[in-house]
Design an enzyme around this catalytic site. Sequence first.
Site, PDB file in Angstrom:
ATOM      1  N   HIS A 125       0.409  -1.556   0.208  1.00 35.40           N
ATOM      2  CA  HIS A 125       0.323   0.139  -0.391  1.00 35.40           C
ATOM      3  C   HIS A 125       0.977   1.258  -0.164  1.00 35.40           C
ATOM      4  CE1 HIS A 125      -3.922  -2.294   0.041  1.00 35.40           C
ATOM      5  NE2 HIS A 125      -3.845  -2.956   1.445  1.00 35.40           N
ATOM      6  N   ASP A 162      -2.973 -10.439  -2.438  1.00 35.25           N
ATOM      7  CA  ASP A 162      -3.921  -9.908  -1.213  1.00 35.25           C
ATOM      8  C   ASP A 162      -5.284  -9.278  -1.443  1.00 35.25           C
ATOM      9  OD1 ASP A 162      -2.496  -8.558   1.636  1.00 35.25           O
ATOM     10  OD2 ASP A 162      -4.036  -7.904   0.990  1.00 35.25           O
ATOM     11  N   HIS A 164      -6.504  -7.715  -0.864  1.00 32.57           N
ATOM     12  CA  HIS A 164      -6.745  -5.502  -0.618  1.00 32.57           C
ATOM     13  C   HIS A 164      -5.650  -5.247  -1.819  1.00 32.57           C
ATOM     14  CE1 HIS A 164      -7.156  -6.391   4.204  1.00 32.57           C
ATOM     15  NE2 HIS A 164      -8.488  -5.057   3.295  1.00 32.57           N
ATOM     16  N   ASP A 245      -4.898 -13.091   3.233  1.00 33.94           N
ATOM     17  CA  ASP A 245      -6.048 -12.246   3.567  1.00 33.94           C
ATOM     18  C   ASP A 245      -7.327 -12.503   3.102  1.00 33.94           C
ATOM     19  OD1 ASP A 245      -4.949 -10.245   2.121  1.00 33.94           O
ATOM     20  OD2 ASP A 245      -5.322  -8.526   3.425  1.00 33.94           O
TER      21      ASP A 245
END
Length: 308
Positions: A125, A162, A164, A245
Amino acid sequence: MTTRLYSHPIFLEHLTPPGHPERPDRLRAIARALDDEAFAHLDRVEAPEGDEATILYVHPESYVEHIRRAIPEEGIVSIDADTSVSPKSWQAALTGVGAANAAVDDVFSGKADNVFVASRPPGHHAEKTTAMGFCLFNNVAIAARHAQKKHGAGRVAIVDWDVHHGNGTQDIFWDDPSVLYCSTHQMPLYPGTGAENETGAGNIVNAPLAPQSGSEAFREAFRSRVLPAVDGFAPDLIIISAGFDAHHRDPLAEINLTEEDFDWATGQLMDRAARHCGNRLVSVLEGGYDLQGLSFSVAAHVARMMKG
């Protein structure tokens, strides 16, 4: 296959507030899983501290100094609502960079066929000038540039599973056709980026998944979008942003994968690494916040890397 593991005790000393999902126990759970006798032949190496100059491959010096100045002498300081630093966070982040770069060195030198980096804080991120989403420096982006600058890699593929979207990696390589960025992720979900029409210079491939979509949708996204893009790109190195995740136990999302899905996806990318780049594959830990789901998934991922 020779599979190497990089980790370091300093990663446990990057502290987050009580109840924060990105916590030191994540690495303790991974360590316990990889202590099983099935991993007796895993080549375990202590991660080296990174060269600060390599951070500048993707982040400007002013940003690096901003992070350095944010490190407190004691306690925990918030950088944003999700991202915090503590006294050892600088050393942990720098060692994460060092581990990812060392992994690249290993696969180009032949010391290992593939490498898993168990580090924290995560990185995908982190944009060029913004720390967010638990991330300070973008480890996979730095490692990709390191491969290009030190080892002459012409094309690097980054595959991010991931749950996200890796907005930071996309931001860094948005207009750079020498780096392919492919991402499967839940949408809508934090950070709100990753639509299919976000294509950069034709080098960005986003495959968003609806909540509750599950294993078959994930695998179909790989088959129809990610794997054809990697094959068409024919990279000199594959780097995985390995967040776990999307596992069905994880509290932060609803894609509902199993560890068998991560085993399968790992195998698919290893096939491409064998086909295109002499087996060179580096995997760097990103998310994964349920300790059982994380440890089971990492075990499946690393076991597949070791099998070849």
